[in-house]
Design a protein around this motif. Structure first.
Motif, PDB file in Angstrom:
ATOM      1  N   LEU A  35       0.845  -1.196   0.000  1.00  0.00           N
ATOM      2  CA  LEU A  35       0.000   0.000   0.000  1.00  0.00           C
ATOM      3  C   LEU A  35       0.876   1.239   0.000  1.00  0.00           C
ATOM      4  CD1 LEU A  35      -3.086   0.863   0.354  1.00  0.00           C
ATOM      5  CD2 LEU A  35      -2.480   1.260   2.751  1.00  0.00           C
ATOM      6  N   GLY A  36       0.520   2.218  -0.833  1.00  0.00           N
ATOM      7  CA  GLY A  36       1.267   3.464  -0.874  1.00  0.00           C
ATOM      8  C   GLY A  36       1.071   4.272   0.400  1.00  0.00           C
ATOM      9  N   LYS A  37       1.837   5.314   0.521  1.00  0.00           N
ATOM     10  CA  LYS A  37       1.742   6.173   1.711  1.00  0.00           C
ATOM     11  C   LYS A  37       0.299   6.670   1.868  1.00  0.00           C
ATOM     12  CE  LYS A  37       6.139   6.451   3.093  1.00  0.00           C
ATOM     13  NZ  LYS A  37       6.643   6.204   4.455  1.00  0.00           N
ATOM     14  N   THR A  38      -0.206   6.537   3.083  1.00  0.00           N
ATOM     15  CA  THR A  38      -1.624   6.789   3.350  1.00  0.00           C
ATOM     16  C   THR A  38      -1.785   7.592   4.630  1.00  0.00           C
ATOM     17  OG1 THR A  38      -2.265   4.712   2.278  1.00  0.00           O
ATOM     18  CG2 THR A  38      -3.849   5.671   3.821  1.00  0.00           C
ATOM     19  N   ILE A  39      -2.699   8.565   4.593  1.00  0.00           N
ATOM     20  CA  ILE A  39      -3.079   9.278   5.812  1.00  0.00           C
ATOM     21  C   ILE A  39      -4.524   8.934   6.132  1.00  0.00           C
ATOM     22  CG2 ILE A  39      -3.423  11.516   6.928  1.00  0.00           C
ATOM     23  CD1 ILE A  39      -1.309  12.703   5.103  1.00  0.00           C
ATOM     24  N   VAL A  40      -4.769   8.479   7.361  1.00  0.00           N
ATOM     25  CA  VAL A  40      -6.126   8.227   7.848  1.00  0.00           C
ATOM     26  C   VAL A  40      -6.479   9.362   8.806  1.00  0.00           C
ATOM     27  CG1 VAL A  40      -7.645   6.674   9.124  1.00  0.00           C
ATOM     28  CG2 VAL A  40      -5.861   5.730   7.642  1.00  0.00           C
ATOM     29  N   PHE A  41      -7.528  10.102   8.505  1.00  0.00           N
ATOM     30  CA  PHE A  41      -7.968  11.198   9.370  1.00  0.00           C
ATOM     31  C   PHE A  41      -8.971  10.635  10.382  1.00  0.00           C
ATOM     32  CE2 PHE A  41      -7.089  13.309   5.216  1.00  0.00           C
ATOM     33  CZ  PHE A  41      -5.966  14.018   5.615  1.00  0.00           C
ATOM     34  N   ALA A  42      -8.518  10.498  11.639  1.00  0.00           N
ATOM     35  CA  ALA A  42      -9.343   9.894  12.694  1.00  0.00           C
ATOM     36  C   ALA A  42     -10.098  10.965  13.469  1.00  0.00           C
ATOM     37  CB  ALA A  42      -8.467   9.079  13.637  1.00  0.00           C
ATOM     38  N   LYS A  43     -11.152  10.520  14.169  1.00  0.00           N
ATOM     39  CA  LYS A  43     -12.037  11.447  14.884  1.00  0.00           C
ATOM     40  C   LYS A  43     -11.390  12.014  16.138  1.00  0.00           C
ATOM     41  CE  LYS A  43     -16.906  11.705  16.253  1.00  0.00           C
ATOM     42  NZ  LYS A  43     -18.187  10.948  16.245  1.00  0.00           N
ATOM     43  N   ASN A  44     -10.654  11.196  16.867  1.00  0.00           N
ATOM     44  CA  ASN A  44      -9.991  11.616  18.102  1.00  0.00           C
ATOM     45  C   ASN A  44      -8.880  10.637  18.397  1.00  0.00           C
ATOM     46  OD1 ASN A  44     -11.266   9.328  19.501  1.00  0.00           O
ATOM     47  ND2 ASN A  44     -13.135  10.563  19.394  1.00  0.00           N
ATOM     48  N   THR A  45      -8.126  10.899  19.462  1.00  0.00           N
ATOM     49  CA  THR A  45      -6.943  10.064  19.724  1.00  0.00           C
ATOM     50  C   THR A  45      -7.322   8.638  20.122  1.00  0.00           C
ATOM     51  OG1 THR A  45      -4.775  10.066  20.821  1.00  0.00           O
ATOM     52  CG2 THR A  45      -6.682  10.693  22.172  1.00  0.00           C
ATOM     53  N   LYS A  46      -8.487   8.459  20.791  1.00  0.00           N
ATOM     54  CA  LYS A  46      -8.933   7.101  21.131  1.00  0.00           C
ATOM     55  C   LYS A  46      -9.308   6.330  19.870  1.00  0.00           C
ATOM     56  CE  LYS A  46     -12.028   8.594  24.071  1.00  0.00           C
ATOM     57  NZ  LYS A  46     -13.138   8.624  25.061  1.00  0.00           N
ATOM     58  N   HIS A  47      -9.919   7.025  18.944  1.00  0.00           N
ATOM     59  CA  HIS A  47     -10.262   6.407  17.668  1.00  0.00           C
ATOM     60  C   HIS A  47      -8.987   5.995  16.936  1.00  0.00           C
ATOM     61  CE1 HIS A  47     -12.194   6.905  13.422  1.00  0.00           C
ATOM     62  NE2 HIS A  47     -12.260   5.658  13.819  1.00  0.00           N
ATOM     63  N   ALA A  48      -7.988   6.879  16.935  1.00  0.00           N
ATOM     64  CA  ALA A  48      -6.717   6.568  16.273  1.00  0.00           C
ATOM     65  C   ALA A  48      -6.054   5.342  16.902  1.00  0.00           C
ATOM     66  CB  ALA A  48      -5.788   7.780  16.352  1.00  0.00           C
ATOM     67  N   ASP A  49      -6.050   5.289  18.231  1.00  0.00           N
ATOM     68  CA  ASP A  49      -5.477   4.114  18.919  1.00  0.00           C
ATOM     69  C   ASP A  49      -6.204   2.839  18.513  1.00  0.00           C
ATOM     70  OD1 ASP A  49      -3.528   5.474  20.361  1.00  0.00           O
ATOM     71  OD2 ASP A  49      -4.887   5.932  22.014  1.00  0.00           O
ATOM     72  N   PHE A  50      -7.529   2.926  18.431  1.00  0.00           N
ATOM     73  CA  PHE A  50      -8.347   1.758  18.094  1.00  0.00           C
ATOM     74  C   PHE A  50      -8.048   1.278  16.674  1.00  0.00           C
ATOM     75  CE2 PHE A  50     -12.695  -0.104  17.175  1.00  0.00           C
ATOM     76  CZ  PHE A  50     -12.523  -1.207  17.996  1.00  0.00           C
TER      77      PHE A  50
END
Length: 683
Positions: free
Chosen positions: A179-194
């Motif tokens: 997979l190429g370089k990817t940015i996932v825009f998460a809702k909050n830091t808990k969401h990002a951790d999940f």
């Protein structure tokens, strides 16, 4: 020279003894602002008022909101920059690559989780979740709304399906193996951790490296960003919470994942911009990056397709400024009270003392204060506060309330002060809102009672307990509430923030649709917008024309007046041919169009309501409401009566104009507004 905002602010402050004022007003011939849509408001905006120089601003996303207006800083009409180089032009010229924007239907993200739609096993799991029950009734909720997803409710299958869809359909590199370089825009830091946790579980051979969280909670975030910026280093997927939305330049990014809702046009386009950079030989020698993919799982593409301008939030007014304005409002209303009401008159003096102390604490050496020095010097004299006039209030609100002042209060004390002030205003105006403010005070007292082992709290325990009884609130007065404020404001810091409820983790089967929709997000402004801008500019530049002047002053206009305006508007040298005017503005009468563009003169707007105001005294909510109506007409020129049943008018009373004035008087106000509208037509 190059500088950040805080550094240059310190250099011109004038009040800091440890920093000599390094730059005079005339020090620079040219000031260039990069990312001019950010931070040029409120205190940082004062930097550009300070320097007497040419000003150049660079931004990909200029803002046009009332309180965050990039154009206003440069004295330009909204959406008419000095020079614009649009995304579609940059793509066509080969300087940027376009997005392929795909909306992916994800059931829970769109609809929430409904109990009856779950399998029997999932319903059992649903019933075990304490937060799925109504706190008041104890009944099981039939549905958990979509906003709860990734806020406090984290569903394993939802995240797994997004990750699977990304890994299968995202743009790949290294011959399609990675997979190429990817940015996932998460809702909050808990969401990002999940997200990171679920990725590591599903792809254990990549665990700990391939997908990593990058936000302000990560100790070595900049180091991770540096690694992400290198082609052959991990992470390959950066899960971001705000940190990578703007300002990062990684040409190799080929996938953007919108896993959160975005409603700000400025923010949305900044996020899209993370994928537009060119990257040569990314897929092999001579095989360059030609596009990037936007995977939208939260209906942002649908939203901006329907609402191109988005919904941008305004600049939040500082607490100190709000408190100043509330005290001023109360002082003005109460100062003409009964001379025999000693306690109330003493309270007015107290308010005026507090307001005077705030102004008196303003340091005239501060460059932000210098431009309002004359007003500050006037109101730093206590005798100026003895009898406030409306003119005084206008100056204090518009010129002084936002200036920096010195005190030792913290946020906790200020927030309590504001609650009490709002309660006093509600009681004085006999507003229904006093109930909600009263409940806030009772909750604070309840929280403080549990801290009775603290000596300072124990000293005020009698008052704290009395505040929680109905009897205490009977016949409560404004001076009594001021006493409560003084006695309790020092105790607020002892209250613990509300204990966070536990997050809920579920594994209900989500549904991801196969029917994805693609959106063309790279669009240029049409020529129609150019014609519209020309007409707007023409009208603003000819406000001395007799017809435009009459429309602005709410004077009736005749057919001859409109013809005189048409004669110069539709000429060969005018801004628009008549057929184009009809194409763009349809059947809208020219008088109405002009009024909406130039607005209504404030004195004319006030004059329209003068007779109504003279009929009977107004209470504060009614005065506030009419001021809102006047402000609306000044800005918009005309007004649909139904607007008085929407925000901001419902902020005063939920039922709008009828709730504030009653049925009889509200009809009068509607008739006045209709008459103002009619004056923009032909008499």
């Amino acid at each position: 020279m190059f500088s950040t905002y805080p550094t240059i602010l310190n250099c011109i402050d004038g009040t800091r003894k440890d920093v000599k004022e390094a730059f005079s007003v005339a020090h620079f011939d040219l000031v260039i602002i990069d990312e001019a849509h950010r931070s040029v408001y409120q205190k940082y905006g004062a930097i550009f008022d300070y320097f007497d120089s040419l000003l150049v601003g660079l931004t990909a996303t200029p803002r046009g909101e009332v309180d965050r207006n990039t154009y206003k800083l440069f004295e330009l009409d909204d959406h008419q920059p000095t020079y614009a180089y649009e995304l579609d032009k940059a793509v066509a010229d080969g300087f940027l690559v376009p997005p392929r924007a795909i909306s992916v239907p994800l059931k829970f993200q769109r609809e929430g989780i409904t109990y009856k739609d779950l399998s029997p096993e999932e319903q059992e799991e649903y019933e075990l979740q304490e937060r799925f029950y109504d706190e008041e009734t104890g009944q099981l909720k039939e549905q958990i709304e979509a906003p709860a997803l990734n806020q406090w409710l984290f569903n394993i299958d939802t995240v797994n399906k997004v990750l699977e869809h990304l890994m299968l359909n995202g743009i790949k590199v290294e011959g399609g193996d990675k997979l190429g370089k990817t940015i996932v825009f998460a809702k909050n830091t808990k969401h990002a951790d999940f997200i990171v946790q679920q990725f590591d579980k599903n792809y254990p051979h990549y665990k700990g490296q391939f997908c990593q969280k990058i936000d302000f909670t990560v100790k070595y975030a900049q180091s991770l960003i540096d690694d992400f910026s290198i082609v052959d280093k991990y992470p390959q997927i950066a899960v971001s919470v705000d940190m990578l939305d703007t300002g990062i330049d990684v040409p190799e990014v080929v996938n953007l994942v919108f896993f959160k809702m975005v409603r700000s046009k400025t923010k949305f386009w900044q996020m899209i911009g993370r994928g537009t950079r060119l990257s040569e030989n990314l897929f092999g020698p001579g095989n360059h990056k030609k596009e990037f993919i936007v995977f939208d799982y939260c209906q942002n593409l649908e939203f901006f397709n329907a609402n191109p301008d988005g919904y941008d939030s305004g600049v939040q007014e500082p607490l100190k400024q709000t408190i100043f304005k509330r005290r001023l409002e109360l002082a003005l209303v109460l100062q003409d009270g009964n001379p025999d009401e000693t306690e109330l008159n003493d309270l007015v003096d107290t308010f005026k003392d507090q307001l005077h102390m705030t102004v008196d604490s303003m340091k005239l050496d501060n460059f932000i204060i210098r431009k309002e020095r004359k007003a500050v010097e006037i109101y730093s004299k206590r005798d100026k506060w003895i009898k406030l006039t409306e003119s005084d209030v206008n100056i204090l609100v518009s010129k002084i309330s936002s200036l920096p002042s010195i005190d030792e209060d913290d946020e906790y004390r200020r927030r309590f002060d504001l609650i009490i002030l709002n309660l006093q205003i509600a009681i004085q105006g006999n507003s229904k809102r006093q109930v909600s403010y009263q409940e806030k005070v009772i909750r604070i007292a309840n929280d403080l009672e549990s801290k009775s082992t603290i000596p300072a709290v124990a000293k005020q325990l009698d008052l704290i307990q009395e505040l929680q009884t109905e009897q205490w609130w009977q016949d409560v007065t404004l001076p009594i509430l001021e006493g409560v404020r003084v006695r309790m404001r020092e105790l607020i810091r002892f209250i613990d923030p509300d204990e966070a409820k536990e997050d809920v983790f579920t594994n209900f089967e989500d549904e991801i649709g196969e029917d994805t929709d693609e959106y063309d997000v790279v669009k240029s402004d049409s020529k129609l917008l150019d014609y519209r801008a020309r007409v707007q500019r023409f009208i603003r530049e000819h406000q001395d024309h007799i017809t435009i002047r009459r429309l602005k002053n709410n004077e009736p206009v005749s057919p001859k007046d409109i013809e005189a305006l048409e004669d110069i508007l539709f000429t060969e040298d005018g801004p628009i041919p008549k057929d184009k005017y009809t194409e763009i503005f349809g059947g809208q009468p020219l008088g109405i169009l002009v009024r909406t563009m130039v607005g209504l003169d404030r004195n004319a707007a006030k004059k329209a309501f003068a007779e109504f105001l003279a009929e009977a005294p107004m209470h504060p909510d009614q005065i506030t409401f009419l001021n809102e109506v006047v402000d609306y007409l000044v800005k918009n020129g005309t007004m649909e009566p139904k607007a008085m049943f929407d925000s901001p008018f419902t902020n005063i009373n939920d039922n709008g104009v009828i709730g504030v004035f009653g049925e009889h008087d509200s009809k009068k106000i509607v008739e006045i507004v209709k008459h103002v509208n009619e004056n923009a037509g032909v008499a």
